[in-house]
Design a protein around this motif. Structure first.
Motif, mmCIF file in Angstrom:
data_model
loop_
_atom_site.group_PDB
_atom_site.id
_atom_site.type_symbol
_atom_site.label_atom_id
_atom_site.label_comp_id
_atom_site.label_asym_id
_atom_site.label_seq_id
_atom_site.Cartn_x
_atom_site.Cartn_y
_atom_site.Cartn_z
ATOM 1 N N SER A 89 13.972 50.413 21.225
ATOM 2 C CA SER A 89 13.109 50.404 20.041
ATOM 3 C C SER A 89 11.668 50.090 20.410
ATOM 4 O O SER A 89 10.725 50.632 19.820
ATOM 5 C CB SER A 89 13.637 49.394 19.015
ATOM 6 N N PHE A 90 11.483 49.221 21.411
ATOM 7 C CA PHE A 90 10.132 48.890 21.865
ATOM 8 C C PHE A 90 9.442 50.124 22.442
ATOM 9 O O PHE A 90 8.238 50.326 22.257
ATOM 10 C CB PHE A 90 10.196 47.776 22.905
ATOM 11 N N GLY B 293 10.012 53.115 21.494
ATOM 12 C CA GLY B 293 9.894 54.132 20.466
ATOM 13 C C GLY B 293 11.003 55.155 20.472
ATOM 14 O O GLY B 293 10.911 56.170 19.767
ATOM 15 N N ARG C 229 14.257 53.604 14.248
ATOM 16 C CA ARG C 229 12.959 54.006 13.697
ATOM 17 C C ARG C 229 12.831 53.509 12.263
ATOM 18 O O ARG C 229 13.836 53.356 11.560
ATOM 19 C CB ARG C 229 12.818 55.534 13.740
ATOM 20 N N ASN D 94 7.601 46.813 18.761
ATOM 21 C CA ASN D 94 6.918 48.071 19.046
ATOM 22 C C ASN D 94 5.491 48.054 18.523
ATOM 23 O O ASN D 94 4.604 48.734 19.064
ATOM 24 C CB ASN D 94 7.703 49.230 18.412
ATOM 25 N N GLU D 95 5.264 47.284 17.460
ATOM 26 C CA GLU D 95 3.927 47.203 16.882
ATOM 27 C C GLU D 95 3.011 46.274 17.674
ATOM 28 O O GLU D 95 1.818 46.192 17.370
ATOM 29 C CB GLU D 95 4.029 46.729 15.438
ATOM 30 N N GLN E 217 2.505 46.449 21.068
ATOM 31 C CA GLN E 217 2.328 46.987 22.417
ATOM 32 C C GLN E 217 0.873 46.913 22.882
ATOM 33 O O GLN E 217 0.615 46.796 24.080
ATOM 34 C CB GLN E 217 2.803 48.441 22.457
#
Length: 403
Positions: free
Chosen positions: A342-343, A345, A349, A360-361, A363
């Protein structure tokens, strides 16, 4: 020969049988060279010698304080995911556009020396034109008491039952961002609570898939041997020789983009399970190779028991404690795998949320420097992984018959 005579022959010479109806006394040998030198057991000795294997494991596990604390922590965490909607202050998709990337708010009890109870201050917003950073300052003239067992954002409990009851809510007109907000103004704490349901259950389901494959394939390979065992070992070596992260990425990339979040969720669990069964299969195979020649297995074969019954009813339970310890070690790997995908992408999702989706947000290192609370989802990941590792150590020590 009657029962009394049989008991008299079985009892040691130094022991005297109790009268009929009296409780039986157990004896223990007092010397290694004279089996007749016995004395009655104490209550403590009798409690240990007559305890079941499960009871002995629990006594040993209870002495491992760190594992016991970790087990309690995991029970609380897994129990809490049943009530995410109730525990979260907001809905995980609720946006507060006036408080984008707001820092964590503190809960106060006293105001100007007077006890008020749990409350938060209002927030004043200002945009720094030099750095384009949003800055929020508490306004101590506005006090919003925190409400408990209150009505708030509407939700569907487990997607089935309509409700709006929350454990904790902000005061009327106030905010309650205990861990801050993200780039869309969504409450970080609420999203972490909702994300725990996905990140923690994906480990359980993934382990269930890998254990099913590992026990079946490894059990049959260890019991039958021969060409089936040879082919199984070569297949395991091929799978283990492949680098996991590139293979995860390849398998995740082939999932259709039009799949619903639920299908993607189950697809990720199957991928993680398919990649993690090889180690368990080898462990089961080695155990069955050593157990299949024992007398009770031969007796079961002579009585006409079929192979599935012998393997899953007689052989696998013999090292179930070892499997439990391996499960507690495998679950953290599943959680880290989902977080990594998930990190990058390629895992879950939006609109579905998990700890990996939230990370993920974070990074962009510039965003992290300005808004460090965006990496807070890594804290529960670390805590859960450490708890599982400590729990696995405690279960392994408790199940070890040589300790």
């Amino acid at each position: 020969m009657n029962a009394d005579a049989a008991l008299s022959d079985a009892a040691p010479p130094a022991a005297k049988l109790p009268p009929s109806g009296a409780p039986m006394t157990h004896y223990v040998a007092t010397g290694p060279f004279d089996p007749n030198a016995t004395e009655p057991m104490t209550k403590a000795q009798e409690r240990v010698y007559l305890a079941s294997q499960l009871t002995l494991m629990w006594w040993k596990f209870r002495r491992h304080r760190l594992a016991l604390i970790s087990g309690i922590f995991l029970l609380v965490v897994y129990f809490s995911i049943l009530f995410c909607e109730f525990l979260a202050p907001y809905d995980y998709q609720a946006r507060h556009t006036d408080f984008i990337r707001s820092p964590p708010q503190g809960i106060h009890l006293f105001h100007e020396g007077s006890f008020i109870g749990p409350f938060t201050y209002g927030l004043d917003y200002k945009l720094d034109l030099d750095t384009l950073r949003r800055t929020y300052t508490p306004d101590e003239s506005r006090i919003y008491p925190v409400r408990f067992f209150c009505r708030g954002d509407s939700y569907r409990f487990w997607g089935l039952i309509e409700g709006n009851l929350h454990l904790m809510c902000p005061g009327e007109g106030g905010t309650l961002f205990l861990l801050g907000t993200d780039r869309l103004g969504r409450d970080m704490l609420s999203r972490m609570i909702y994300g725990a349901r996905i990140s923690l259950t994906i480990g359980l389901i993934g382990v269930a898939v890998s254990f099913s494959l590992g026990i079946v394939i490894g059990g049959l390979a260890g019991y039958y041997g021969g060409i089936f065992d040879l082919l199984t070992q070569r297949a395991i070596e091929v799978v283990q020789s492949l680098p996991h992260i590139p293979l995860w990425l390849a398998l995740s990339a082939i999932m259709p983009p039009d799949w619903s979040p639920i299908l993607v969720y189950f697809g990720i669990t199957v991928i993680l399970g398919l990649m993690d069964w090889t180690g368990l299969a080898r462990a089961v195979r080695s155990k069955l190779l050593s157990l299949r020649e024992d007398e009770y297995v031969v007796a079961a074969q002579l009585m006409g028991a079929r192979t599935p019954r012998i393997v899953f009813r007689h052989l696998v339970p013999g090292f179930m404690s070892h499997l439990i310890a391996m499960a507690t070690i495998a679950i953290p790997g599943m959680i880290l795998g989902e977080t990594a995908l998930s990190f990058l992408g390629l895992g879950l999702r939006p609109p579905i949320t998990s700890w990996g989706v939230m990370l993920n947000e974070a990074q962009n290192i510039n965003i992290v420097v300005l808004y460090p609370w965006l990496i807070l989802p890594v804290v529960p990941v670390i805590c859960v992984i450490l708890a599982f590792n400590f729990l696995g150590d405690g279960l392994r020590d408790a199940a070890d018959p040589y300790r």
